[in-house]
Scaffold this motif. Structure first.
Motif, PDB file in Angstrom:
ATOM      1  N   ALA A   1      -1.166  10.762  -5.251  1.00  0.00           N
ATOM      2  CA  ALA A   1      -1.199   9.669  -4.276  1.00  0.00           C
ATOM      3  C   ALA A   1      -2.518   9.657  -3.515  1.00  0.00           C
ATOM      4  CB  ALA A   1      -0.028   9.795  -3.299  1.00  0.00           C
ATOM      5  N   LEU A   2      -2.990  10.858  -3.154  1.00  0.00           N
ATOM      6  CA  LEU A   2      -4.265  10.961  -2.451  1.00  0.00           C
ATOM      7  C   LEU A   2      -5.411  10.453  -3.329  1.00  0.00           C
ATOM      8  CD1 LEU A   2      -6.047  11.942  -0.088  1.00  0.00           C
ATOM      9  CD2 LEU A   2      -6.075  14.202  -1.185  1.00  0.00           C
ATOM     10  N   LYS A   3      -5.399  10.894  -4.588  1.00  0.00           N
ATOM     11  CA  LYS A   3      -6.454  10.488  -5.528  1.00  0.00           C
ATOM     12  C   LYS A   3      -6.426   8.980  -5.730  1.00  0.00           C
ATOM     13  CE  LYS A   3      -8.391  11.700 -10.051  1.00  0.00           C
ATOM     14  NZ  LYS A   3      -8.241  12.561 -11.255  1.00  0.00           N
ATOM     15  N   TYR A   4      -5.223   8.413  -5.795  1.00  0.00           N
ATOM     16  CA  TYR A   4      -5.083   6.964  -5.981  1.00  0.00           C
ATOM     17  C   TYR A   4      -5.652   6.206  -4.790  1.00  0.00           C
ATOM     18  CZ  TYR A   4      -3.002   2.330  -6.165  1.00  0.00           C
ATOM     19  OH  TYR A   4      -2.819   0.971  -6.150  1.00  0.00           O
ATOM     20  N   ARG A   5      -5.316   6.635  -3.563  1.00  0.00           N
ATOM     21  CA  ARG A   5      -5.811   5.935  -2.381  1.00  0.00           C
ATOM     22  C   ARG A   5      -7.330   6.063  -2.270  1.00  0.00           C
ATOM     23  NH1 ARG A   5      -3.525   1.892  -1.377  1.00  0.00           N
ATOM     24  NH2 ARG A   5      -4.954   1.685   0.377  1.00  0.00           N
ATOM     25  N   LEU A   6      -7.875   7.201  -2.666  1.00  0.00           N
ATOM     26  CA  LEU A   6      -9.329   7.354  -2.675  1.00  0.00           C
ATOM     27  C   LEU A   6      -9.947   6.376  -3.673  1.00  0.00           C
ATOM     28  CD1 LEU A   6      -9.679  11.232  -2.441  1.00  0.00           C
ATOM     29  CD2 LEU A   6     -10.544   9.591  -0.769  1.00  0.00           C
ATOM     30  N   HIS A   7      -9.312   6.237  -4.840  1.00  0.00           N
ATOM     31  CA  HIS A   7      -9.801   5.315  -5.863  1.00  0.00           C
ATOM     32  C   HIS A   7      -9.778   3.870  -5.355  1.00  0.00           C
ATOM     33  CE1 HIS A   7     -10.329   3.229  -9.678  1.00  0.00           C
ATOM     34  NE2 HIS A   7      -9.202   2.569  -9.427  1.00  0.00           N
TER      35      HIS A   7
ATOM     36  N   ALA B   1       0.833  -1.203   0.000  1.00  0.00           N
ATOM     37  CA  ALA B   1       0.000   0.000   0.000  1.00  0.00           C
ATOM     38  C   ALA B   1       0.866   1.251   0.000  1.00  0.00           C
ATOM     39  CB  ALA B   1      -0.900   0.001   1.229  1.00  0.00           C
ATOM     40  N   ILE B   2       0.413   2.287  -0.706  1.00  0.00           N
ATOM     41  CA  ILE B   2       1.088   3.579  -0.678  1.00  0.00           C
ATOM     42  C   ILE B   2       0.724   4.271   0.623  1.00  0.00           C
ATOM     43  CG2 ILE B   2       1.150   5.873  -1.728  1.00  0.00           C
ATOM     44  CD1 ILE B   2       0.751   4.547  -4.427  1.00  0.00           C
ATOM     45  N   VAL B   3       1.719   4.606   1.419  1.00  0.00           N
ATOM     46  CA  VAL B   3       1.492   5.263   2.699  1.00  0.00           C
ATOM     47  C   VAL B   3       1.437   6.768   2.487  1.00  0.00           C
ATOM     48  CG1 VAL B   3       2.420   5.660   5.003  1.00  0.00           C
ATOM     49  CG2 VAL B   3       2.648   3.410   3.943  1.00  0.00           C
ATOM     50  N   LEU B   4       0.409   7.391   3.029  1.00  0.00           N
ATOM     51  CA  LEU B   4       0.239   8.830   2.860  1.00  0.00           C
ATOM     52  C   LEU B   4       0.818   9.579   4.049  1.00  0.00           C
ATOM     53  CD1 LEU B   4      -3.436   8.941   1.509  1.00  0.00           C
ATOM     54  CD2 LEU B   4      -1.323   9.112   0.201  1.00  0.00           C
ATOM     55  N   THR B   5       1.629  10.595   3.739  1.00  0.00           N
ATOM     56  CA  THR B   5       2.186  11.481   4.759  1.00  0.00           C
ATOM     57  C   THR B   5       2.035  12.910   4.268  1.00  0.00           C
ATOM     58  OG1 THR B   5       4.416  11.574   3.830  1.00  0.00           O
ATOM     59  CG2 THR B   5       3.911   9.705   5.285  1.00  0.00           C
TER      60      THR B   5
END
Length: 499
Positions: free
Chosen positions: A335-341, A324-328
């Motif tokens: 990255a934010l758009k990808y995790r929302l998707h 998983a891509i970790v958001l910081t």
């Protein structure tokens, strides 16, 4: 007998009957589109006669999705059926779901009627619905407690009247798995013309047996299951879609397949949880936070040697990613758009994405790592901007041996108000200050705090139930500061009874 099981999803109807979990039309369309990608065969979009909002939701859902059948619920009443047919006018595939209670308890106490009158009403309703649509489903409410011989008479009669699907609900969640399975078996063996219709299960979870009962129904001949995402629904909930889908995927020897793309399960689970402000319990099968977690040393050792020692499913099969891509705070919009998707939320409006991103940066400054649950909360929080009452500022002084004092600022339709009050703790002080501005007789009936994930810096969710003018209103707030989250939840209640 077909080895294909049809999935009838009632998240938008039975699932939405959970107090405080109502969705607006836009949110229902979001869920419906995800259900279509998931591969469900039938979407029960609402109970059109119950409210203008439900009617509109069925209309708009019909426009939004292409291949699933759109189903509208009715009672065995001609006016209900008329309205349902009207709501389905844009559906590419349409179904009317009508029915009536068949247990002696329902017949005597709910309808003050007789078995023969109920049977006649059932047949009349199916025949009337058949004038509008070819696909008519009949539900025998409380079939779980209906005597089998009478139930078979009703089922046989409605099939002759034109029912294409007959739903056998365990409405109260009372049946034992063997009892429910035998009920389906009895119908398969005793109903003349049973091959002309699909038999459907609809099980509730009051005694924790919804999934077991549904599976027994399938093993005994049912070829449609009525389920919800995360098992949400009236009282203790319905059969979980994800549980039935993964049982059949793991137990291939059963020889029954669904059209479900199981890799879409986790994203829609999180989406529904976020939109309905209804957290998934950590130990929930398939989609819970701990479903693929191992804390026991013995288990960890076994999994490290061979994952199959303690895992019967691959996390990727339900949509969980190993990497998983970790958001910081250093993560970008992409990255934010990808995790929302990944979590089932697609945002094409760049201005809305930018607002969520700015809120994300503020949150990331407070936390070392932003979780998926956090960003789902942020994606739903931007709707608060349209509310008449919003929180400008909150300052609280509290501590051991110190009386809690709160100062609050509210924006009410563009006008600014400020107040201060003391109280028995910081939350009580803050709400008392708020009440100094909002002069309404409101009674706090329920107050629940839950951490979204783990850690002292995580976002806390607050669910509130407030009584005002004889009605109950449900509010939700989320913030790294639990006092602020509590005030936002209270304000959410206020905005709902002001609308």
């Amino acid at each position: 007998m077909s080895d294909r099981l049809f999935i009838f999803d009632t998240t938008l109807r039975d699932g939405e009957q959970v107090p405080g979990c109502q969705l607006n039309t836009v949110e229902k369309i979001q869920v419906a589109k995800q259900l279509e990608q998931l591969g469900v065969d039938v979407i029960e979009a609402g109970f059109p006669i119950s409210s203008p909002g439900d009617f509109n939701s069925v209309v708009e859902t019909s426009k939004a999705v292409t291949w699933p059948t759109i189903c509208a619920l009715t009672r065995a009443v001609e006016k209900d059926i008329d309205v349902a047919a009207q709501s389905l006018q844009y559906a590419k595939r349409k179904r009317i779901h009508t029915g009536i209670g068949t247990s002696d308890s329902h017949i005597k106490y709910k309808f003050n009627s007789t078995r023969e009158q109920i049977l006649e009403t059932a047949v009349r309703a199916v025949a009337y619905a058949k004038k509008y649509v070819e696909d008519v489903e009949f539900y025998a409410e409380d079939a779980g407690r209906t005597e089998n011989e009478y139930l078979s008479r009703v089922v046989e009669a409605v099939i002759k009247a034109g029912a294409t699907v007959v739903n056998i609900p365990d409405t109260t969640g009372y049946c034992l798995p063997t009892e429910y399975g035998n009920k389906i078996k009895y119908l398969m063996e005793h109903v003349d013309g049973i091959e002309k219709a699909q038999i459907s299960t609809h099980c509730h979870n009051d005694l924790g047996m919804a999934t077991a009962n549904t599976l027994q129904g399938v093993l005994n001949g049912a070829r449609q299951v009525e389920v919800t995402i995360n098992g949400i629904g009236e009282r203790a909930g319905n059969t979980s879609l994800e549980e039935i889908a993964m049982i059949l995927k793991c137990h291939k020897g059963i020889g029954i397949d669904t059209n479900i793309n199981t890799t879409k399960i986790y994203p829609i689970s999180r989406m529904v949880s976020s939109l309905m402000n209804m957290p998934v319990q950590p130990n929930k099968a398939i989609v819970g936070r701990n479903a693929f977690a191992h804390s026991s040393g013995i288990h960890q050792d076994g999994v490290l040697k061979n994952v199959q020692t303690y895992e019967i499913m691959n996390p990727k099969d339900v949509g969980l990613e190993d990497n998983a891509i970790v958001l910081t705070a250093r993560s970008g919009r992409a990255a934010l758009k990808y995790r929302l998707h990944v979590n089932g939320v697609d945002i094409e409006d760049e201005s809305r994405l930018d607002k969520i991103y700015q809120a994300f940066l503020k949150l990331a400054d407070k936390k070392k790592e932003v979780t998926d649950a956090d960003i789902l909360m942020l994606a739903g929080a931007d709707t608060a901007e349209t509310h008449a009452v919003s929180l400008d500022f909150l300052q609280v002084t509290t501590g051991k041996g110190v009386k809690s004092v709160a100062s609050i600022g509210l924006d009410i339709s563009g006008e600014k108000f400020e107040a201060a009050s003391s109280g028995n703790g910081p939350v009580d002080a803050a709400i008392r200050a708020l009440k100094c501005i909002i002069h309404r007789k409101m009674v706090l009936k329920e107050f629940t705090i839950q951490a979204i994930s783990k850690g002292s810096d995580d976002v806390g969710k607050v669910h509130m139930q407030v009584e005002y003018d004889g009605n109950l209103y449900y509010g939700f707030g989320a913030n790294t500061d639990i006092v602020t989250a509590s005030v936002e939840a209270y304000i959410d209640c206020i905005n709902k009874f002001r609308n």
